[in-house]
Scaffold this active site. Structure first.
Site, mmCIF file in Angstrom:
data_model
loop_
_atom_site.group_PDB
_atom_site.id
_atom_site.type_symbol
_atom_site.label_atom_id
_atom_site.label_comp_id
_atom_site.label_asym_id
_atom_site.label_seq_id
_atom_site.Cartn_x
_atom_site.Cartn_y
_atom_site.Cartn_z
ATOM 1 N N SER A 127 9.420 -92.319 -33.150
ATOM 2 C CA SER A 127 8.159 -93.051 -33.155
ATOM 3 C C SER A 127 7.294 -92.552 -34.299
ATOM 4 C CB SER A 127 7.437 -92.827 -31.824
ATOM 5 O OG SER A 127 6.077 -93.173 -31.918
ATOM 6 N N CYS B 293 -2.120 -103.149 -27.707
ATOM 7 C CA CYS B 293 -1.953 -103.585 -29.101
ATOM 8 C C CYS B 293 -2.057 -105.098 -29.249
ATOM 9 C CB CYS B 293 -0.592 -103.151 -29.639
ATOM 10 S SG CYS B 293 -0.210 -101.408 -29.460
ATOM 11 N N ASP C 197 6.145 -100.472 -27.091
ATOM 12 C CA ASP C 197 6.915 -99.241 -27.245
ATOM 13 C C ASP C 197 6.405 -98.151 -26.312
ATOM 14 O OD1 ASP C 197 8.171 -100.651 -29.183
ATOM 15 O OD2 ASP C 197 7.789 -99.255 -30.813
ATOM 16 N N CYS D 191 -2.007 -98.359 -31.512
ATOM 17 C CA CYS D 191 -2.141 -96.905 -31.399
ATOM 18 C C CYS D 191 -2.776 -96.330 -32.663
ATOM 19 C CB CYS D 191 -0.784 -96.287 -31.141
ATOM 20 S SG CYS D 191 -0.009 -96.920 -29.633
ATOM 21 N N CYS E 73 1.567 -104.822 -32.506
ATOM 22 C CA CYS E 73 2.305 -103.593 -32.225
ATOM 23 C C CYS E 73 3.374 -103.344 -33.290
ATOM 24 C CB CYS E 73 2.923 -103.680 -30.830
ATOM 25 S SG CYS E 73 3.442 -102.092 -30.136
ATOM 26 N N ASP E 74 4.035 -102.224 -33.177
ATOM 27 C CA ASP E 74 4.881 -101.677 -34.240
ATOM 28 C C ASP E 74 5.836 -102.675 -34.894
ATOM 29 O OD1 ASP E 74 3.641 -99.482 -33.214
ATOM 30 O OD2 ASP E 74 5.455 -98.342 -32.782
ATOM 31 N N GLU F 117 13.530 -95.132 -29.841
ATOM 32 C CA GLU F 117 12.714 -94.055 -30.406
ATOM 33 C C GLU F 117 12.712 -92.840 -29.490
ATOM 34 O OE1 GLU F 117 9.503 -96.792 -32.870
ATOM 35 O OE2 GLU F 117 8.862 -95.777 -31.041
#
Length: 608
Positions: free
Chosen positions: A523, A100, A132, A245, A173-174, A497
């Site tokens: 997640s 990511c 993650d 992702c 990323c997240d 998560e």
């Protein structure tokens, strides 16, 4: 000033100074001219002490008493003339150990080029990130959510200490996306987020893979449906390059929501990481930020109750991650607004789930790019009357103005359903309350799992014990309500998560035969009958901490309830005997997190 926003489905390149010619596999960007002039503001007001473009950096570049500051700036290469220019902090969440984020250094170079071409000074700096996918299923996941606040803290720290006039952040990323926007909200200086972009899907022997394929391969292996060699094949083909992702997981959920909110340029959330258009977007960001400085248009002018609702609409229509609930609440609080669980439920009741995207569907974000990108989706939602087009954006225009000339979704596309044939007539995110979650919980119900589940509790103190149990006997989970507790913001700590547990359940073929409850998170890749964010958490004495094996738990989505059949008298007796578990850490960054973090229903913020 006219600047160019680009679409992947068109026939002409925009002006060469903005987008150099290159081959993009026939997906050529169309010219969509968006004036950066505000409808109410003079685009070139006279510069005064209050509206000059370098009003922050001048605090250190102009006073003779700040000779030390100026010496350092000369030392890093600035001339006397450069000291008069606006200084832009370019914050990249680059690091090598995650697909990511591994390409963000290159993107930051393009952003710096665009900033300097716009006549400003760009200074790059880095902030931290957590993968993650790497930490999932381990205690490393305790560090994931708190990385969001560390990102916000570090950007706020550098921007404030260095007196930068504006910010361009490049997350991947997240937790990166909300972290960067929270920092912008706190600072309230002109800022733009440039999303690092989505990964392309992996392919092998006519099969398509992504990161969730890798997680679910374990459940398939322990259930005997694939061999270990087949499992390894999945792993080798799930992540074929740079980018976040690929499904409508947390990264793409937040990138889309932030574009709908107006804090990134059109198409930012849907241009893939390795598409040449991503570099073009990076170079454009500086030109737009200059206009934001001229207009003094700041994040708190853009992030409003109406634009936050637009973000929630995007999450519901696209089938986005439950993490968006936490993150949008935290973003709202960063600009002094209150967003509640009830606000999400109101939007969910009004907005259908339309996108056939992974994890519950078939397609990935790259496919959205091919049918017109996020702006085409937003235009469709605007035409349906689901969004407010009057909200201001970082282009200096309203959302409706940005979308006015955007091409519609590709005719015949099957990713975004028509309103007459939704995947689900209301949103997939449901807020549940009841005697098991008096302060609320968040369920992800796409419609494929059903709307009701009742069964005996199968209780685990943490996810690792659950994974050991399902590895030993997957079929013992059939018909149960799996409870994983002690994984909340304070109990986890860090509210990890539960993708590994949900993937193990799905991989074992139990997705419709058991439910999973937790005071942790899920997640964006999780799917199945799952309820998380249960408040109060077990560590704080919540009812989830009092449940015993065999207690009947009922989840009723229609009634928006999550209840147990244990009598109030029995629960009171259990509560009297309950003692709070010791914190799992007593030093370091996680201990600081425990002492400062608010509940999941309050966005897990740490600065209140």
């Amino acid at each position: 000033m006219q600047a160019t926003i680009f679409s992947p489905r068109a026939t002409l390149f925009p002006c060469k100074p903005l987008l150099p010619s290159h081959n993009v596999n026939s997906r050529r960007p169309s010219i969509i001219s968006c004036s950066a002039q505000s409808v109410t503001a003079d685009p070139s007001p006279p510069i005064t002490d209050t509206n000059k473009l370098n009003k922050y950096s001048s605090r250190i570049t102009e006073p003779k008493s700040q000779g030390g500051s100026q010496a350092i700036l000369h030392g890093v290469g600035l001339s006397d003339d450069d000291l008069l220019k606006p200084q832009i902090g370019i914050s990249s969440v680059w690091y090598e150990g995650n697909t990511c984020n591994m390409h963000l250094l290159k993107l930051s170079e393009a952003v710096k080029e665009g900033v300097e071409n716009a006549g400003m000074v760009g200074f790059r700096f880095n902030t931290i990130g957590v993968s993650d996918a790497i930490s999932m299923g381990t205690r490393g996941m305790c560090f994931s959510l708190q990385s969001r606040d560390l990102i916000a803290d570090s950007i706020e720290t550098v921007m404030s200490a260095q007196w930068y006039d504006g910010n361009i952040s490049i997350p991947g990323c997240d937790k990166n996306m909300p972290g960067t926007i929270m920092a912008m909200g706190r600072l309230n200086r002109p800022g733009i987020m440039v999303y690092g972009g989505t990964i392309k899907p992996g392919h092998f022997q006519d099969k398509t893979y992504d990161i969730v394929s890798a997680f679910q391969s374990y459940g398939e292996f322990v259930s005997g449906s694939i061999s270990d060699e087949q499992r390894k094949t999945v792993l080798h083909h799930s992540c074929p390059g740079a980018g976040a992702c690929g499904g409508m997981y947390t990264a793409n959920t937040m990138a889309s929501a932030i574009e709908a909110m107006g804090m990134s340029l059109p198409y930012s959330s849907s241009i893939p990481a390795e598409d040449p258009l991503k570099l073009d977007e990076c170079r454009l960001a500086g030109k737009y930020l200059l206009e934001l400085l001229k207009m003094d248009l700041k994040p708190r002018d853009i992030i409003t109750p109406k634009s936050l609702r637009n973000a929630m609409v995007s999450v519901m229509a696209l089938g986005g991650s439950t993490n968006a609930v936490l993150h949008l609440i935290a973003i709202a609080r960063s600009v002094g607004l209150e967003l509640t669980l009830d606000d999400f439920q109101k939007v969910s009741d009004a907005v259908p789930f339309l996108a056939d995207l992974k994890p519950s569907g078939k397609y990935v974000m790259e496919d959205i790019h091919k049918i017109g990108g996020t702006p085409a989706v937003l235009r469709y939602l605007l035409e349906l009357g689901l969004m407010d087009g009057d909200c201001m954006t970082v282009t200096g225009q309203t959302l409706a103005q940005n979308l006015e000339n955007v091409p519609s979704l590709t005719e015949g596309q099957e990713i975004i359903r028509p309103l007459s044939n939704p995947i689900k007539e209301t949103g997939h995110i449901q807020i549940l309350r009841g005697d098991l979650a008096p302060d609320g919980s968040v369920a992800k119900i796409t419609g494929k799992e059903g709307l009701y589940f009742s069964g005996p509790a199968l209780v685990f103190e943490g996810e690792e014990s659950m994974l050991a149990a399902i590895s030993a006997d997957p079929m013992s989970f059939k018909g149960t309500v799996v409870v994983i507790r002690g994984e909340g913001p304070k109990g986890g700590p860090g509210m990890p998560e539960m993708l590994t547990p949900t993937s193990a359940i799905m991989g074992a073929g139990l997705g419709k035969e058991c439910a999973l409850l937790t005071d942790g998170r899920f997640s964006g890749g999780s799917h199945g009958f799952v309820v998380g964010h249960i408040c109060p958490e077990a560590q704080e004495g919540g009812p989830i901490g009092l449940i015993k094996n065999g207690d009947i738990i009922t989840i009723d989505i229609g009634k928006k309830r999550i209840d147990t059949q244990v009598s109030p008298e029995e629960m009171n007796d259990r509560r009297k005997k309950w003692t709070a578990p010791a914190y799992k850490v007593n030093r370091g960054v996680l201990y600081k997190y425990i002492k400062n973090v608010q509940s999941a229903s309050d966005g897990c913020v740490t600065d209140e």
